[in-house]
Design a protein around this motif. Structure first.
Motif, PDB file in Angstrom:
ATOM      1  N   GLN A 251      -2.717   2.504  -0.820  1.00 37.39           N
ATOM      2  CA  GLN A 251      -1.704   3.077  -1.904  1.00 37.39           C
ATOM      3  C   GLN A 251      -0.946   4.078  -0.934  1.00 37.39           C
ATOM      4  N   PRO A 252       0.228   4.004  -0.328  1.00 34.89           N
ATOM      5  CA  PRO A 252       0.899   5.114   0.214  1.00 34.89           C
ATOM      6  C   PRO A 252       1.295   6.013  -0.595  1.00 34.89           C
ATOM      7  N   HIS A 253       1.220   7.345  -0.112  1.00 33.10           N
ATOM      8  CA  HIS A 253       1.882   8.589  -1.073  1.00 33.10           C
ATOM      9  C   HIS A 253       3.187   8.568  -1.113  1.00 33.10           C
ATOM     10  N   THR A 254       3.712   8.473  -2.408  1.00 31.19           N
ATOM     11  CA  THR A 254       5.112   8.713  -2.674  1.00 31.19           C
ATOM     12  C   THR A 254       5.477  10.076  -3.540  1.00 31.19           C
ATOM     13  N   GLY A 255       4.572  10.695  -3.863  1.00 32.81           N
ATOM     14  CA  GLY A 255       4.649  11.927  -4.624  1.00 32.81           C
ATOM     15  C   GLY A 255       4.648  11.618  -6.147  1.00 32.81           C
ATOM     16  N   SER A 256       4.813  10.124  -6.654  1.00 37.70           N
ATOM     17  CA  SER A 256       4.964   9.610  -8.102  1.00 37.70           C
ATOM     18  C   SER A 256       3.475   9.753  -8.615  1.00 37.70           C
ATOM     19  N   ARG A 257       3.224  10.126  -9.891  1.00 32.40           N
ATOM     20  CA  ARG A 257       1.801   9.757 -10.327  1.00 32.40           C
ATOM     21  C   ARG A 257       1.781   8.301 -10.646  1.00 32.40           C
ATOM     22  N   LYS A 258       2.869   7.451 -10.622  1.00 34.50           N
ATOM     23  CA  LYS A 258       2.803   6.207 -10.606  1.00 34.50           C
ATOM     24  C   LYS A 258       1.715   5.648  -9.653  1.00 34.50           C
ATOM     25  N   ASP A 259       1.789   6.429  -8.578  1.00 33.43           N
ATOM     26  CA  ASP A 259       0.698   5.731  -7.313  1.00 33.43           C
ATOM     27  C   ASP A 259      -0.519   5.358  -7.910  1.00 33.43           C
ATOM     28  N   TYR A 260      -1.170   6.354  -8.857  1.00 32.36           N
ATOM     29  CA  TYR A 260      -2.717   6.104  -9.255  1.00 32.36           C
ATOM     30  C   TYR A 260      -2.710   5.397 -10.810  1.00 32.36           C
ATOM     31  N   TRP A 261      -1.536   5.681 -11.540  1.00 36.03           N
ATOM     32  CA  TRP A 261      -1.787   5.110 -12.844  1.00 36.03           C
ATOM     33  C   TRP A 261      -0.122   4.247 -13.151  1.00 36.03           C
ATOM     34  N   PRO A 262       0.007   3.421 -12.555  1.00 37.15           N
ATOM     35  CA  PRO A 262       1.232   2.584 -12.903  1.00 37.15           C
ATOM     36  C   PRO A 262       1.489   2.124 -14.531  1.00 37.15           C
ATOM     37  N   HIS A 263       0.328   2.118 -15.016  1.00 39.46           N
ATOM     38  CA  HIS A 263       0.516   1.709 -16.603  1.00 39.46           C
ATOM     39  C   HIS A 263       1.129   3.042 -17.385  1.00 39.46           C
ATOM     40  N   PHE A 264       0.900   4.034 -16.834  1.00 43.71           N
ATOM     41  CA  PHE A 264       1.096   5.189 -17.527  1.00 43.71           C
ATOM     42  C   PHE A 264       2.193   6.222 -17.053  1.00 43.71           C
ATOM     43  N   PHE A 265       2.619   5.950 -15.733  1.00 43.94           N
ATOM     44  CA  PHE A 265       3.624   6.598 -15.222  1.00 43.94           C
ATOM     45  C   PHE A 265       4.607   5.764 -14.427  1.00 43.94           C
TER      46      PHE A 265
END
Length: 361
Positions: A251-265
């Motif tokens: 998972q590349p770092h984008t700054g969005s919390r979608k990086d680790y919880w795409p179901h939530f963010f």
């Protein structure tokens, strides 16, 4: 051994030599240039840490720094995300961002040249750490790197870097009068602390989260102890360490919390402007039919910032800092997921209440 070496080094501080060889000058200029290239923003720094760690897994701080820097990026984008924009004015968002960015930038410009000099030492098969003062690195780290070259103690080096970077920030950021006035005296800073929004998260495969929480950000002692606890969570459980590393590589770092919880963010705002939505978060889940929380990527949230040079000076004065090097923290579970979910719930309630108050006014 480290304590004695530091005492000797502190007593006999040599003046910076201007008599560098041409090859040494070229090397130092190359290190400065590469560091500047990677020190553009939180995303470029975070990526550089991971790439270095993959080349040199013996330098554990590079991975710890990568994961903590990811958290720094998430904190930066939170300031432009859905919840904190309801709690903070634009001026406060800017102040918090510049505070986070300055710290992130300062640490990178101090630690990454150390990494590059270590890499060059490996290539030349000889320690080049006598050049660290030319890069404005503390005599504390010059002593530690020479010790590491001889002994190869990964833990000592990693915790020494934790001590060094947090001490490096102390006068330059934490005690800086500008940030004292613009950040630490703001009630929102304590509000964040009350919300436990100083959580460092380590995502892993399966969208699991572990980590630690820091409440007394202004305490150097507490920040160093936090670093030691984070080390225990990240490195003392080999299975978890592998899971986090696998996740970080995937998972590349984008700054969005979608990086680790795409179901939530989501980095796309799914809401309709002007419409207030009911509470959506409960027990680590979004309520049925609820839209995801907006968490932008860094490049959409903030422009790159040109930073002034780091303030000069060596932080190392007190030999007792060596006491922090003791390996006195056992493996930790690092369970934080339920606490983090409660944080999100409280934050959403606070944001909704603030919006209601603003509407009534």
């Amino acid at each position: 051994m480290i304590r004695e070496d530091l005492k000797k080094r502190k007593k006999h501080l040599p003046a910076l030599s201007n008599e560098l060889t041409l090859s040494e000058e070229k090397l130092l200029n190359k290190i400065r240039w590469i560091t500047r290239e990677y020190n553009l923003n939180n995303v470029t720094r975070t990526k550089a840490y991971l790439e270095f760690y993959l080349r040199h897994p013996e330098i554990q701080w590079a991975f710890l720094g990568h994961m903590v820097s990811r958290n720094g990026g998430w904190n930066m984008t939170d300031l432009k995300g859905e919840l904190l924009t309801k709690l903070l004015s634009k001026k406060e968002q800017e102040s918090f961002f510049h505070f986070l960015e300055r710290g992130n930038w300062l640490i990178f410009q101090d630690v990454y040249p150390q990494f590059l000099l270590y890499e060059e030492s490996l290539k030349q098969n000889r320690p080049l750490f006598y050049l660290l003062p030319q890069l404005n690195v503390s005599i504390f780290m010059e002593t530690i790197w020479n010790y590491f070259w001889r002994v190869r103690d990964r833990y000592i080096l990693c915790i020494a870097l934790v001590i060094n970077e947090q001490s490096y920030l102390e006068q330059r950021v934490i005690q800086n009068p500008h940030y004292q006035k613009e950040v630490f005296t703001k009630i929102e800073f304590y509000f964040q602390d009350w919300l436990s929004f100083n959580q460092i998260l380590f995502p892993s495969e399966g969208e699991n989260l572990k980590g630690q929480t820091l409440h007394q950000f202004q305490s150097l002692h507490e920040r160093i102890l936090l670093g030691k606890r984070l080390y225990a969570v990240l490195f003392k459980n080999k299975d978890f360490n592998k899971q986090v590393l696998d996740w970080a590589k995937r998972q590349p770092h984008t700054g969005s919390r979608k990086d680790y919880w795409p179901h939530f963010f989501n980095y796309v705002n799914e809401g309709t402007p002007g419409i207030t939505y009911p509470l959506r978060i409960k027990s680590c889940r979004l309520r049925k039919g609820a839209r995801r929380i907006y968490s932008p990527i860094l490049e959409h949230a903030w422009k790159n910032v040109s930073q002034p040079d780091a303030e000069p000076g060596d932080w190392f004065q007190d030999i007792s800092m060596v006491n922090y090097l003791e390996d006195d923290i056992e493996m930790m579970d690092g369970e934080i997921q339920s606490e983090y979910c409660k944080t999100l719930e409280r934050l959403e309630v606070a944001a909704l209440a603030k919006k209601a108050i603003n509407f009534l006014e």
